[in-house]
Design a protein around this motif. Structure first.
Motif, mmCIF file in Angstrom:
data_model
loop_
_atom_site.group_PDB
_atom_site.id
_atom_site.type_symbol
_atom_site.label_atom_id
_atom_site.label_comp_id
_atom_site.label_asym_id
_atom_site.label_seq_id
_atom_site.Cartn_x
_atom_site.Cartn_y
_atom_site.Cartn_z
ATOM 1 N N PHE A 34 3.597 -2.934 8.272
ATOM 2 C CA PHE A 34 4.057 -2.181 7.103
ATOM 3 C C PHE A 34 3.528 -0.751 7.028
ATOM 4 O O PHE A 34 3.906 0.018 6.146
ATOM 5 C CB PHE A 34 3.838 -2.929 5.787
ATOM 6 N N ARG A 35 2.716 -0.333 8.002
ATOM 7 C CA ARG A 35 2.335 1.082 8.083
ATOM 8 C C ARG A 35 3.545 1.961 8.410
ATOM 9 O O ARG A 35 3.468 3.193 8.314
ATOM 10 C CB ARG A 35 1.242 1.275 9.131
ATOM 11 N N LEU A 36 4.655 1.336 8.787
ATOM 12 C CA LEU A 36 5.894 2.073 9.028
ATOM 13 C C LEU A 36 6.230 2.993 7.863
ATOM 14 O O LEU A 36 6.839 4.057 8.048
ATOM 15 C CB LEU A 36 7.041 1.072 9.226
ATOM 16 N N TRP A 37 5.836 2.616 6.653
ATOM 17 C CA TRP A 37 6.222 3.338 5.439
ATOM 18 C C TRP A 37 5.137 4.272 4.924
ATOM 19 O O TRP A 37 5.254 4.813 3.823
ATOM 20 C CB TRP A 37 6.606 2.328 4.356
ATOM 21 N N ASP A 38 4.083 4.493 5.712
ATOM 22 C CA ASP A 38 2.948 5.281 5.232
ATOM 23 C C ASP A 38 3.322 6.701 4.826
ATOM 24 O O ASP A 38 2.685 7.287 3.940
ATOM 25 C CB ASP A 38 1.855 5.350 6.310
ATOM 26 N N LYS A 39 4.330 7.292 5.471
ATOM 27 C CA LYS A 39 4.713 8.666 5.136
ATOM 28 C C LYS A 39 5.661 8.726 3.934
ATOM 29 O O LYS A 39 5.878 9.802 3.372
ATOM 30 C CB LYS A 39 5.380 9.341 6.334
ATOM 31 N N ILE A 40 6.225 7.586 3.566
ATOM 32 C CA ILE A 40 7.189 7.555 2.466
ATOM 33 C C ILE A 40 6.501 7.273 1.132
ATOM 34 O O ILE A 40 6.805 7.917 0.120
ATOM 35 C CB ILE A 40 8.280 6.500 2.731
ATOM 36 N N VAL A 41 5.584 6.326 1.116
ATOM 37 C CA VAL A 41 4.960 5.893 -0.139
ATOM 38 C C VAL A 41 4.371 7.046 -0.943
ATOM 39 O O VAL A 41 4.605 7.151 -2.151
ATOM 40 C CB VAL A 41 3.914 4.789 0.140
ATOM 41 N N PRO A 42 3.612 7.978 -0.334
ATOM 42 C CA PRO A 42 3.031 9.069 -1.142
ATOM 43 C C PRO A 42 4.074 10.024 -1.712
ATOM 44 O O PRO A 42 3.774 10.773 -2.646
ATOM 45 C CB PRO A 42 2.129 9.804 -0.146
ATOM 46 N N ARG A 43 5.277 10.005 -1.172
ATOM 47 C CA ARG A 43 6.327 10.916 -1.632
ATOM 48 C C ARG A 43 7.158 10.326 -2.775
ATOM 49 O O ARG A 43 8.001 11.021 -3.340
ATOM 50 C CB ARG A 43 7.250 11.274 -0.458
ATOM 51 N N LEU A 44 6.945 9.065 -3.094
ATOM 52 C CA LEU A 44 7.747 8.420 -4.137
ATOM 53 C C LEU A 44 7.267 8.824 -5.532
ATOM 54 O O LEU A 44 6.084 9.136 -5.727
ATOM 55 C CB LEU A 44 7.671 6.895 -3.983
ATOM 56 N N PRO A 45 8.158 8.803 -6.518
ATOM 57 C CA PRO A 45 7.767 9.175 -7.880
ATOM 58 C C PRO A 45 6.727 8.221 -8.453
ATOM 59 O O PRO A 45 6.667 7.038 -8.078
ATOM 60 C CB PRO A 45 9.082 9.061 -8.662
ATOM 61 N N LYS A 46 5.935 8.716 -9.363
ATOM 62 C CA LYS A 46 4.980 7.856 -10.062
ATOM 63 C C LYS A 46 5.746 6.878 -10.953
ATOM 64 O O LYS A 46 6.869 7.135 -11.364
ATOM 65 C CB LYS A 46 4.027 8.698 -10.898
ATOM 66 N N GLY A 47 5.113 5.751 -11.231
ATOM 67 C CA GLY A 47 5.719 4.778 -12.132
ATOM 68 C C GLY A 47 6.420 3.625 -11.438
ATOM 69 O O GLY A 47 6.881 2.702 -12.103
ATOM 70 N N LEU A 48 6.482 3.652 -10.096
ATOM 71 C CA LEU A 48 7.095 2.551 -9.349
ATOM 72 C C LEU A 48 6.034 1.532 -8.926
ATOM 73 O O LEU A 48 4.881 1.877 -8.665
ATOM 74 C CB LEU A 48 7.795 3.079 -8.097
ATOM 75 N N ARG A 49 6.437 0.293 -8.839
ATOM 76 C CA ARG A 49 5.608 -0.748 -8.243
ATOM 77 C C ARG A 49 6.065 -0.901 -6.792
ATOM 78 O O ARG A 49 7.169 -1.392 -6.525
ATOM 79 C CB ARG A 49 5.771 -2.069 -9.002
ATOM 80 N N ILE A 50 5.252 -0.463 -5.850
ATOM 81 C CA ILE A 50 5.648 -0.350 -4.450
ATOM 82 C C ILE A 50 5.034 -1.509 -3.653
ATOM 83 O O ILE A 50 3.809 -1.660 -3.609
ATOM 84 C CB ILE A 50 5.179 0.996 -3.871
ATOM 85 N N ILE A 51 5.892 -2.306 -3.046
ATOM 86 C CA ILE A 51 5.449 -3.508 -2.330
ATOM 87 C C ILE A 51 5.880 -3.415 -0.868
ATOM 88 O O ILE A 51 7.041 -3.150 -0.568
ATOM 89 C CB ILE A 51 6.047 -4.776 -2.971
ATOM 90 N N ARG A 52 4.919 -3.621 0.031
ATOM 91 C CA ARG A 52 5.195 -3.684 1.464
ATOM 92 C C ARG A 52 4.609 -4.983 2.013
ATOM 93 O O ARG A 52 3.627 -5.493 1.472
ATOM 94 C CB ARG A 52 4.557 -2.499 2.192
ATOM 95 N N PHE A 53 5.172 -5.487 3.082
ATOM 96 C CA PHE A 53 4.649 -6.732 3.645
ATOM 97 C C PHE A 53 4.926 -6.808 5.147
ATOM 98 O O PHE A 53 5.830 -6.160 5.664
ATOM 99 C CB PHE A 53 5.251 -7.950 2.927
ATOM 100 N N ASP A 54 4.089 -7.605 5.823
ATOM 101 C CA ASP A 54 4.314 -7.915 7.234
ATOM 102 C C ASP A 54 5.092 -9.224 7.324
ATOM 103 O O ASP A 54 4.624 -10.258 6.820
ATOM 104 C CB ASP A 54 2.979 -8.077 7.973
ATOM 105 N N LYS A 55 6.251 -9.192 7.952
ATOM 106 C CA LYS A 55 7.014 -10.433 8.125
ATOM 107 C C LYS A 55 6.272 -11.368 9.068
ATOM 108 O O LYS A 55 5.343 -10.957 9.766
ATOM 109 C CB LYS A 55 8.420 -10.143 8.639
ATOM 110 N N ARG A 56 6.683 -12.622 9.095
ATOM 111 C CA ARG A 56 6.020 -13.601 9.965
ATOM 112 C C ARG A 56 5.996 -13.098 11.411
ATOM 113 O O ARG A 56 6.942 -12.473 11.900
ATOM 114 C CB ARG A 56 6.662 -14.976 9.869
#
Length: 262
Positions: A34-56
């Motif tokens: 889920f580090r795939l999204w490391d560059k996206i998460v900090p750019r998202l607006p405040k107020g979101l509940r952001i969930i990432r996970f590693d699939k099986r």
């Protein structure tokens, strides 16, 4: 580090942002965590509940013996979201993550109010291609696929940067059993009919240099869903959230605003 025990498997996940905010869930590609999204998460607006996970079979989640089916991967995701008490999320899925997104929306529309189908399709490749890939990994390990995969994942300019080493290492260090298991899941999936029955806000994102799911394939898939939008990111391959994170985040934020999620 957060581990969810969802019955027959334990999944590694992470939450960022506002725990009471509108949920957005990210599912990553084959051979990544889920580090795939490391560059996206900090750019998202405040107020979101952001969930990432590693699939099986990936990252720090359990890696049970394969092969896996897409139904298993969808069920894992469904159980994780139930465990986290998520409803009405926007689900962002890239590659196999986008297949999981389609399957989840078909099965549990109560969980998903909007889809972002990134660098994915209703059907990816042909079964023989995946069987050949599985055979190559069994014989010579993931390393045997790494260089060719990097050419599909990234544009030439990015492949000349030092950052490529990290992504290549991430892929080759995934558990072989998990990689093979997910290859089998993709091989057995054809979502053209179920995806064509979906009726929810959908954004498709493609990379102009994508060697795995070319733009026309992504466009064809999102075109199955009436009213969907499509965004092409130039100078990017299969993982535009890594190569062009600013444009990717802008497209994603625009969609979130359009559907009233921020």
């Amino acid at each position: 580090m957060h581990i969810a025990d969802i019955g027959d498997i334990k999944l590694h996940y992470r939450e960022d942002g506002d725990p009471d905010g509108a949920p957005i869930v990210f599912a990553n590609s084959l051979g990544t965590d889920f580090r795939l999204w490391d560059k996206i998460v900090p750019r998202l607006p405040k107020g979101l509940r952001i969930i990432r996970f590693d699939k099986r079979g990936h990252g720090l989640s359990d890696c049970p013996p394969g092969p896996y089916s897409m139904g298993m991967l969808v069920r894992d995701t469904e159980r994780l979201l139930d465990h986290l008490k998520v409803k009405d999320c926007v689900f962002v899925g890239l590659s196999i993550g986008g297949m999981i997104a389609q399957g989840l929306a078909v099965k549990r529309l109560d969980l998903v109010r909007g889809l972002v189908l990134s660098n994915t399709a209703a059907k990816i490749g042909q079964p023989q291609m995946w069987q050949d890939r599985i055979a190559a990994v069994k014989e010579n390990g993931i390393e045997a696929l790494a260089d060719a995969t990097m050419e599909r994942w990234f544009s030439r300019p990015f492949r000349e940067t030092a950052e490529l080493t990290g992504w290549r290492n991430m892929m080759t260090r995934q558990p072989e059993e998990g990689y093979i298991g997910c290859c089998a899941a993709i091989s057995g999936t054809d979502f053209y009919t179920p995806t064509s029955g979906l009726r929810l806000p959908t954004l498709g994102i493609a990379g102009s240099e994508d060697g795995s799911t070319p733009p026309d394939l992504v466009r064809e898939t999102v075109g199955l869903i009436p009213g969907s939008k499509f965004h092409l990111i130039r100078r990017a391959g299969h993982i535009p959230c890594v190569e062009q994170p600013e444009e990717y985040a802008d497209a994603l934020i625009g969609f979130l605003k359009e559907v009233g999620h921020v």
